[in-house]
Enzyme design. Structure first.
Site, PDB file in Angstrom:
ATOM      1  CG  ASN A 230     -34.026  13.347  -0.826  1.00 49.01           C
ATOM      2  OD1 ASN A 230     -34.836  14.192  -1.533  1.00 49.01           O
ATOM      3  ND2 ASN A 230     -33.170  12.710  -1.571  1.00 49.01           N
TER       4      ASN A 230
ATOM      5  N   GLY B 166     -43.937  18.137  -9.084  1.00 49.67           N
ATOM      6  CA  GLY B 166     -44.572  18.206  -7.656  1.00 49.67           C
ATOM      7  C   GLY B 166     -45.620  17.304  -7.041  1.00 49.67           C
ATOM      8  CB  SER B 167     -46.711  13.901  -8.205  1.00 54.29           C
ATOM      9  OG  SER B 167     -45.771  13.212  -8.035  1.00 54.29           O
ATOM     10  CG  ASN B 168     -43.337  12.415  -4.184  1.00 50.85           C
ATOM     11  OD1 ASN B 168     -43.703  11.581  -3.093  1.00 50.85           O
ATOM     12  ND2 ASN B 168     -42.646  12.293  -5.310  1.00 50.85           N
TER      13      ASN B 168
ATOM     14  CG  MET C  41     -34.352  17.911 -10.381  1.00 49.60           C
ATOM     15  SD  MET C  41     -34.151  16.090  -9.572  1.00 49.60           S
ATOM     16  CE  MET C  41     -33.124  15.593 -10.823  1.00 49.60           C
TER      17      MET C  41
ATOM     18  CG  HIS D 189     -33.079   8.052  -3.996  1.00 47.24           C
ATOM     19  ND1 HIS D 189     -32.643   8.833  -4.973  1.00 47.24           N
ATOM     20  CD2 HIS D 189     -32.725   6.649  -4.399  1.00 47.24           C
ATOM     21  CE1 HIS D 189     -31.787   8.064  -5.828  1.00 47.24           C
ATOM     22  NE2 HIS D 189     -32.086   6.559  -5.604  1.00 47.24           N
TER      23      HIS D 189
HETATM   24  C1  GRF Z   1     -39.746  11.443  -7.115  1.00 43.92           C
HETATM   25  O1  GRF Z   1     -39.652  10.290  -7.794  1.00 43.92           O
HETATM   26  C2  GRF Z   1     -38.764  11.514  -6.058  1.00 43.92           C
HETATM   27  O2  GRF Z   1     -38.308  10.329  -5.402  1.00 43.92           O
HETATM   28  C3  GRF Z   1     -37.645  12.212  -6.509  1.00 43.92           C
HETATM   29  O3  GRF Z   1     -37.866  13.063  -7.483  1.00 43.92           O
HETATM   30  C4  GRF Z   1     -39.138  12.568  -7.876  1.00 43.92           C
HETATM   31  C5  GRF Z   1     -40.226  13.820  -7.827  1.00 43.92           C
HETATM   32  O4  GRF Z   1     -41.257  13.560  -8.612  1.00 43.92           O
HETATM   33  N1  GRF Z   1     -36.577  12.628  -5.616  1.00 43.92           N
HETATM   34  P1  GRF Z   1     -42.565  14.489  -8.239  1.00 43.92           P
HETATM   35  O5  GRF Z   1     -41.886  16.048  -8.868  1.00 43.92           O
HETATM   36  O6  GRF Z   1     -42.825  14.796  -6.820  1.00 43.92           O
HETATM   37  O7  GRF Z   1     -43.733  14.087  -9.193  1.00 43.92           O
END
Ligand code: GRF
Length: 212
Positions: A114, A16-18, A93, A116
């Site tokens: 999304n 969940g860092s994003n 996922m 990627h």
């Molecule tokens: C990210 O690299 C994003 O591009 C991909 O999944 C990863 C998720 O990372 N779809 P996080 O859970 O947000 O750290």
């Protein structure tokens, strides 16, 4: 009268860092929308703890034990209840089926976007960081795009890149893509998407500058 802010749901399955980078942008009032839901298909996902810590509503519907169709039906119902306008996938996922995309639209939902970790159209699909590393690319990056019924193929909203160092591991490259590109890219891309969609600048010029 001012239009109510569009409601956003973030979907994530893990770290969940994003998602947290987006939460920070909401908290700094940089996004003309409301973060109305953080959703996961994994009960143990760290993103749920992060969302709780930040005070956002959470929902989790595990996919295990459900058919894909039944799971998507429950997710759609959750989005309907929360009156979600846009879904923002951040490490979710699960592939969303055409039935889900149509179902979301028919219940009044709008776009799904999304992020990627590659410069699409190169390296779509799973393990894209490993594949970029193996291929010895000199420039890597990330892409924010609209979700359509083909994986990682929808219209691109924004991309960001970085130079690959010759000596870094796959893990290090993945960390840099997240921390040096994605965490800045996703709030900006969402902002761009919302500004275009709603064609109004509801934020102060100062806030607009903060994302540049
Ligand atoms: C990210 O690299 C994003 O591009 C991909 O999944 C990863 C998720 O990372 N779809 P996080 O859970 O947000 O750290």
């Amino acid at each position: 009268m001012q239009r109510p802010k569009p409601k956003i749901a973030i979907f994530a399955s893990g770290r969940g860092s994003n998602a947290e980078a987006l939460m920070h942008a909401f908290e700094r009032d940089l996004l003309p929308a409301q973060l109305a839901l953080v959703f996961s298909n994994k009960p143990q996902a760290a993103v749920l703890e992060l969302a709780t810590k930040h005070g956002y509503p959470c929902a989790c519907i595990p996919n295990e034990g459900h058919s894909r169709q039944a799971h998507e039906g429950l997710v759609l119902e959750t989005l309907k209840q929360a009156e979600i306008d846009h879904v923002v996938l951040a490490g979710y996922m699960r592939i969303l089926t055409p039935e889900f995309l149509n179902g979301f639209k028919s219940q009044g939902g709008d776009a799904i976007i999304n992020i990627h970790p590659s410069l699409l159209p190169d390296f779509p699909g799973l393990h894209s960081i490993e594949r970029q590393h193996e291929a010895g690319v000199v420039v890597a990056g990330a892409t924010v795009h609209h979700v359509i019924d083909q994986v990682d193929a929808g219209p691109i909203i924004l991309q960001g890149s970085l130079e690959v160092r010759g000596d870094e591991s796959i893990e290090e490259l993945g960390r840099r893509i997240r921390e040096e590109v994605e965490h800045f890219l996703y709030p900006r891309a969402l902002r761009l998407f919302l500004d275009r969609r709603y064609a109004e600048k509801s934020q102060s010029p100062q806030n607009q500058k903060a994302l540049l």
